[in-house]
Design a protein around this motif. Structure first.
Motif, short mmCIF file in Angstrom:
data_model
loop_
_atom_site.label_atom_id
_atom_site.label_comp_id
_atom_site.label_asym_id
_atom_site.label_seq_id
_atom_site.Cartn_x
_atom_site.Cartn_y
_atom_site.Cartn_z
N UNK A 15 0.79 -1.27 0.05
CA UNK A 15 0.13 -0.06 -0.12
C UNK A 15 0.79 1.41 0.13
N UNK A 16 1.88 1.24 0.58
CA UNK A 16 2.71 2.53 0.85
C UNK A 16 3.21 2.72 -0.50
N UNK A 17 3.92 1.67 -1.17
CA UNK A 17 4.44 1.59 -2.91
C UNK A 17 3.41 2.33 -3.66
N UNK A 18 2.19 1.95 -3.41
CA UNK A 18 0.83 2.30 -4.42
C UNK A 18 0.57 3.61 -4.39
N UNK A 19 0.87 4.33 -2.85
CA UNK A 19 0.57 5.65 -2.61
C UNK A 19 1.80 6.49 -3.36
N UNK A 20 2.80 5.90 -3.20
CA UNK A 20 4.16 6.39 -3.88
C UNK A 20 4.01 6.64 -5.32
N UNK A 21 3.46 5.56 -6.00
CA UNK A 21 3.18 5.78 -7.51
C UNK A 21 2.10 6.67 -7.75
N UNK A 22 1.14 6.62 -7.06
CA UNK A 22 0.40 7.77 -7.15
C UNK A 22 0.85 9.24 -7.05
N UNK A 23 1.67 9.24 -6.02
CA UNK A 23 2.26 10.79 -5.88
C UNK A 23 3.30 11.07 -7.05
N UNK A 24 3.89 10.09 -7.44
CA UNK A 24 5.27 10.31 -8.54
C UNK A 24 4.42 10.61 -9.78
N UNK A 55 -6.75 7.91 -9.68
CA UNK A 55 -5.47 7.58 -9.78
C UNK A 55 -4.87 6.34 -8.96
N UNK A 56 -5.49 6.31 -7.83
CA UNK A 56 -5.38 4.91 -6.98
C UNK A 56 -5.88 3.66 -7.50
N UNK A 57 -7.02 3.75 -8.14
CA UNK A 57 -7.61 2.65 -8.70
C UNK A 57 -6.85 2.07 -9.75
N UNK A 58 -6.10 3.19 -10.78
CA UNK A 58 -5.21 2.95 -11.70
C UNK A 58 -4.06 2.04 -11.26
N UNK A 59 -3.34 2.58 -10.05
CA UNK A 59 -2.34 2.11 -9.65
C UNK A 59 -2.50 0.52 -9.20
N UNK A 62 -2.65 -1.91 -11.80
CA UNK A 62 -1.43 -2.27 -12.43
C UNK A 62 -0.77 -3.28 -11.77
N UNK A 63 -1.19 -3.59 -10.19
CA UNK A 63 -0.63 -4.52 -9.51
C UNK A 63 -1.49 -5.81 -9.24
N UNK A 64 -2.70 -5.51 -9.03
CA UNK A 64 -3.56 -6.62 -8.76
C UNK A 64 -4.28 -7.22 -10.12
N UNK A 65 -4.61 -8.32 -10.08
CA UNK A 65 -5.53 -9.01 -11.22
C UNK A 65 -6.86 -8.95 -10.62
N UNK A 66 -7.96 -9.08 -11.38
CA UNK A 66 -9.27 -9.60 -10.93
C UNK A 66 -9.50 -10.64 -9.80
N UNK A 67 -8.58 -11.76 -10.24
CA UNK A 67 -8.69 -13.04 -9.27
C UNK A 67 -8.18 -12.37 -7.92
N UNK A 68 -6.87 -11.55 -7.62
CA UNK A 68 -6.65 -11.10 -6.71
C UNK A 68 -7.65 -10.29 -5.90
N UNK A 69 -8.58 -9.58 -6.35
CA UNK A 69 -9.53 -9.00 -5.76
C UNK A 69 -10.61 -9.52 -5.16
N UNK A 70 -10.86 -10.98 -5.33
CA UNK A 70 -11.87 -11.88 -5.12
C UNK A 70 -11.55 -12.34 -3.71
N UNK A 71 -12.64 -12.60 -3.00
CA UNK A 71 -12.51 -13.01 -1.52
C UNK A 71 -12.48 -14.57 -1.70
N UNK A 72 -11.15 -15.14 -1.76
CA UNK A 72 -10.87 -16.59 -1.65
C UNK A 72 -10.44 -16.96 -0.52
N UNK A 73 -10.88 -17.98 0.04
CA UNK A 73 -10.34 -18.42 1.64
C UNK A 73 -9.96 -19.94 1.05
N UNK A 74 -8.59 -19.97 1.36
CA UNK A 74 -8.07 -21.30 1.22
C UNK A 74 -7.98 -22.19 2.73
N UNK A 75 -8.33 -23.27 2.40
CA UNK A 75 -8.38 -24.15 3.53
C UNK A 75 -7.69 -25.49 3.51
N UNK A 76 -7.66 -26.15 4.38
CA UNK A 76 -6.79 -27.65 4.31
C UNK A 76 -8.01 -28.72 4.35
#
Length: 181
Positions: A15-24, A55-59, A62-76
């Motif tokens: 998250x800090x690097x994402x804010x840095x990219x927005x600021x840059x 700008x934040x949504x754009x950044x 760039x980093x996350x895919x749609x799959x990364x944004x899904x609420x996936x719970x991994x179990x054993x």
């Protein structure tokens, strides 16, 4: 005219690097920001909020895919009736140490809620029965406002733990996620 906010991240987004990219890319948007991988704080002029949101949504995209944004719970996976025992709970407890990067095992399964009550204002204490059999277990879901129907089936993601109360140890499900069964 100034907004202050805090951010908590998800796995895969620094998250800090994402804010840095927005600021840059948009130096006029943020007055201040700082933080680390999983948490940050920021200050911006109120009129910059819509541009920052874009700008934040754009950044983030760039980093996350749609799959990364899904609420996936991994179990054993599920535990059998025989494994839902104090002996297994002790084995799991003693197999640690568990922690960041090496989380304790969590399991999933369907249960019927036989009894439930709210304890400590925000915790749901339950008596559960396996839907495949007749084993009764205690369960607790911390910081939840969910009150499923008693007698109804639920699907749980849980950790099997040892509960000690007044010197008596029992197996207990520590519920991490609950949904209708």
């Amino acid at each position: 005219g100034e907004l202050k906010g805090s951010a908590r991240s998800i796995a895969g987004l620094h998250i800090r690097d994402t804010l840095d990219a927005v600021a840059t890319r948009h130096p006029e948007l943020l007055s201040r920001f700082g933080g680390h991988a999983m948490a940050a704080g920021l200050t911006l002029a109120e009129e910059n909020l819509p541009a920052f949101e874009s700008a934040f949504a754009t950044e983030v995209s760039r980093t996350l895919s749609e799959e990364d944004l899904q609420s996936i719970i991994y179990t054993d996976g599920p535990l059998s009736e025989e494994e839902l025992s104090l002996a297994t709970a002790k084995l799991l407890r003693d197999a640690g140490p568990w922690g960041q990067g090496f989380p304790s095992p969590q399991f999933d399964g369907k249960f019927a809620i036989l009894e439930q009550r709210v304890v400590g204002e925000r915790h749901l204490k339950m008596v559960l029965r396996t839907t495949a059999g007749s084993r009764r277990l205690d369960g607790i879901a911390f910081n939840t406002g969910i009150l499923p129907a008693t007698g109804g089936e639920v699907r749980l993601v849980y950790r099997l733990d040892v509960n000690e109360y007044r010197g008596v140890e029992t197996a207990q499900l520590v519920v991490e996620h609950i949904e209708p069964g």
